[in-house]
Scaffold this active site. Sequence first.
Site, PDB file in Angstrom:
ATOM      1  N   ASP A 185      50.243  34.712  64.492  1.00  0.00           N
ATOM      2  CA  ASP A 185      51.101  33.617  63.972  1.00  0.00           C
ATOM      3  C   ASP A 185      51.240  32.939  64.827  1.00  0.00           C
ATOM      4  O   ASP A 185      51.816  33.197  65.664  1.00  0.00           O
ATOM      5  CB  ASP A 185      52.021  33.946  62.618  1.00  0.00           C
ATOM      6  CG  ASP A 185      51.886  32.952  61.694  1.00  0.00           C
ATOM      7  OD1 ASP A 185      52.020  32.095  61.842  1.00  0.00           O
ATOM      8  OD2 ASP A 185      52.030  33.589  60.696  1.00  0.00           O
ATOM      9  N   HIS A 262      47.483  29.039  60.614  1.00  0.00           N
ATOM     10  CA  HIS A 262      48.514  29.765  60.820  1.00  0.00           C
ATOM     11  C   HIS A 262      48.724  30.249  62.431  1.00  0.00           C
ATOM     12  O   HIS A 262      48.247  31.579  63.197  1.00  0.00           O
ATOM     13  CB  HIS A 262      49.196  31.294  59.914  1.00  0.00           C
ATOM     14  CG  HIS A 262      50.171  30.953  58.945  1.00  0.00           C
ATOM     15  ND1 HIS A 262      51.204  30.435  59.543  1.00  0.00           N
ATOM     16  CD2 HIS A 262      49.889  30.345  57.592  1.00  0.00           C
ATOM     17  CE1 HIS A 262      51.681  30.788  57.905  1.00  0.00           C
ATOM     18  NE2 HIS A 262      50.879  30.108  57.199  1.00  0.00           N
ATOM     19  N   GLU A 318      48.046  29.405  53.432  1.00  0.00           N
ATOM     20  CA  GLU A 318      48.698  27.969  53.311  1.00  0.00           C
ATOM     21  C   GLU A 318      47.653  26.861  55.004  1.00  0.00           C
ATOM     22  O   GLU A 318      48.792  25.931  55.504  1.00  0.00           O
ATOM     23  CB  GLU A 318      50.332  28.223  54.213  1.00  0.00           C
ATOM     24  CG  GLU A 318      50.669  28.322  53.519  1.00  0.00           C
ATOM     25  CD  GLU A 318      52.439  29.109  53.540  1.00  0.00           C
ATOM     26  OE1 GLU A 318      53.511  28.849  52.951  1.00  0.00           O
ATOM     27  OE2 GLU A 318      52.339  30.047  54.978  1.00  0.00           O
TER      28      GLU A 318
HETATM   29  C1  ACM Z   1      52.071  33.538  52.194  1.00  0.00           C
HETATM   30  O1  ACM Z   1      53.849  34.225  52.447  1.00  0.00           O
HETATM   31  N1  ACM Z   1      52.269  32.519  53.185  1.00  0.00           N
HETATM   32  C2  ACM Z   1      51.687  34.805  52.201  1.00  0.00           C
END
Ligand code: ACM
Length: 681
Positions: A185, A262, A318
């Site tokens: 991440d 991410h 996201e």
């Molecule tokens: C997440 O909580 N973004 C999978």
Amino acid sequence: MKKIHIYILVLLVAVACNKPVETNNYCVLPLPQNVELNNKTFALSKANKLIVDAPEEDKRILEEYITASLSEFANNGKGTIRLVVKDSVAGISSHEGYSMTIAPKEITVEATSGAGLFYGIQTILQMARENSTVACGKITDEPAFEYRGLMLDVSRHFFDKEFIKKQIDAIAHFKMNRLHLHLTDAAGWRIEIKKYPRLTNFAAWRKPGLWKDWWFGDRLYVNEGTEGAYGGYYTQDDIREIVKYAQERYITIIPEIEMPAHSEEVLTAYPELSCTHEPYKQADFCIGNEKTYEFLENVLSEVIELFPSEYIHIGGDEAGKASWPHCPLCQKRMKEENLKDVNELQSYLIQRIEKFVNSKGRQIIGWDEILDGGLAPNATVMSWRGTEGGLAAVNSGHKAIMTPGGYCYLDSYQDAPHTQPMAFGPYMPLDKVYSYNPIEGIEAEKAKLIHGIQGNLWVEYIPTEEMVEYMIYPRILAIAEIGWSNPAERNFAEFRERAINAVEWLRGKGYNAFDLKNEFGQRKEASQESDNLAKGKSIVYAENAPYSNSYTAGGDNALIDGVHGGWTYTDKKWQGFISGGIDVTIDLGEEIEITSVHADFMQMCIPDVWMPAEVTIALSSDNCNFNTVAEIKHNVVRDEELSFKNYGWESDKAIKARYVRYTAKSGKQGGWLFTDEIEIK
Ligand code: ACM
């Protein structure tokens, strides 16, 4: 799923499981499926004779594990523990199930795999916890779901391999079988990849150790070895060690490599993989660039070599998708592949990666955003934004793992916020987690595709090992029981007793589990109807200060319905305002004597929920001329977790009024205001 059959005696004993009981102890978590016990006992001791009739590797694992476990039992029982792997076992359909006969001189556990025997052993060890004896009788047991997982984020803060192994020991004891590691991440890449050394000699390190200082600060990475650098990564040898340790406890480690989003750390170490080729600018991979696939496939090849897991988690959540519409390569890709929007572009990447992963004999899991733009043909969906993603997946014939945020996100408050360290999500105590049923409302045929359940711990605000354990335990025990036991037999009060017992055991073993026994509990106002004089009267909201459609708490009467909220603004009893303030006028119908006006607010910094900076309370007889009785100012401080505070006016001398105007203004930071009731007395 099998029907539980437990004799009344056993149930009584179970309820009292943290006390010595006359007959025997029975305090197993997760609750076994079929149990018949009697008053006789088998004495567990390091002198027990152990006979394991199982394939060689299972025999080695089980002998080592049981010998180590029995060394803690000091009495001198001489009975035999016999473990047998067979082709089939009556009454068991899962390869993780076991059937166990306990007699005073011998315990026999039968299963069709080493895992089944291992779970039988956990039952024995738990039953013997209290007084080193196991009640005689028969237990036939198997899991409700195949997948019973914990996810740990090791990117936002890094936790070393010894800590991971410690957690494996605990979750295995509660019959969980997957540990999902969120390895990559923005905050740091955590796994050595031989082909891309900058991922770990640069993108795994930063200066501020606390994620929030880094994220809200410079967000820079530094070279490994820089003075004061925080971070770390697992070498490939570390990974092999973790995987082997987990295998020896019948746990599969699922690695997660995030894509296409991410990925700030990758795109700073290797900026040519982003749309703009600039470091520190992008979170999403360029989907048009062939180099992206070369990189991801090279990384995944090394990952697949290291992790025997059937599933490789490829993230998928996201994505901002902001650079793709302006990127010539992404646009070219969309044209060539006839992709109509950026969701389909993301789906192109996921599907292509799925093909690659499948070509290596593995399957992908992705967060539920992988549904957007078309689901990859063989993908399993991890449903986190509620349950809808999981339902959509099973409706289209895909498997789903349920991790809905409202039940399974362990970074939320587990007790009254003012008693707890700052947490990311709202109040989610043990009973909330336990109330979740992954297959509720799903027709039986489709429910078979619900592969299981997982608790997730994101660690943005959890920098230490002690805090990680505090947030995981005991709530993961509720996940373990949902994953294993028969939902028809669920009883929270009884589970809580067993969980308290398990917490004591965990604490004794050096885990910093939350002290469930001394839980503060739900906000008392939430269970009492208020005697608000405004109840049943009318209220008018100023046009420029409406409540949000997302948090109506039932609509116009919510603030005068006599109902208080609990410890979270998500419980549908708190009304939310995002437009900068509250401005309501309550009409009491006639002039009456009043002595106080009060409203409660909450402050939870992480979800952007704040105390008001200014409150004014004014009274009137004609709705025209108002007499201000209170003006309250409050200095709203970022990072100050105030949780709950009352803003009001009261007087010994009653004032006659028909109209009460209550206004509250947000501070400079903006964000949300929440109140549950404007109480007039
Ligand atoms: C997440 O909580 N973004 C999978």
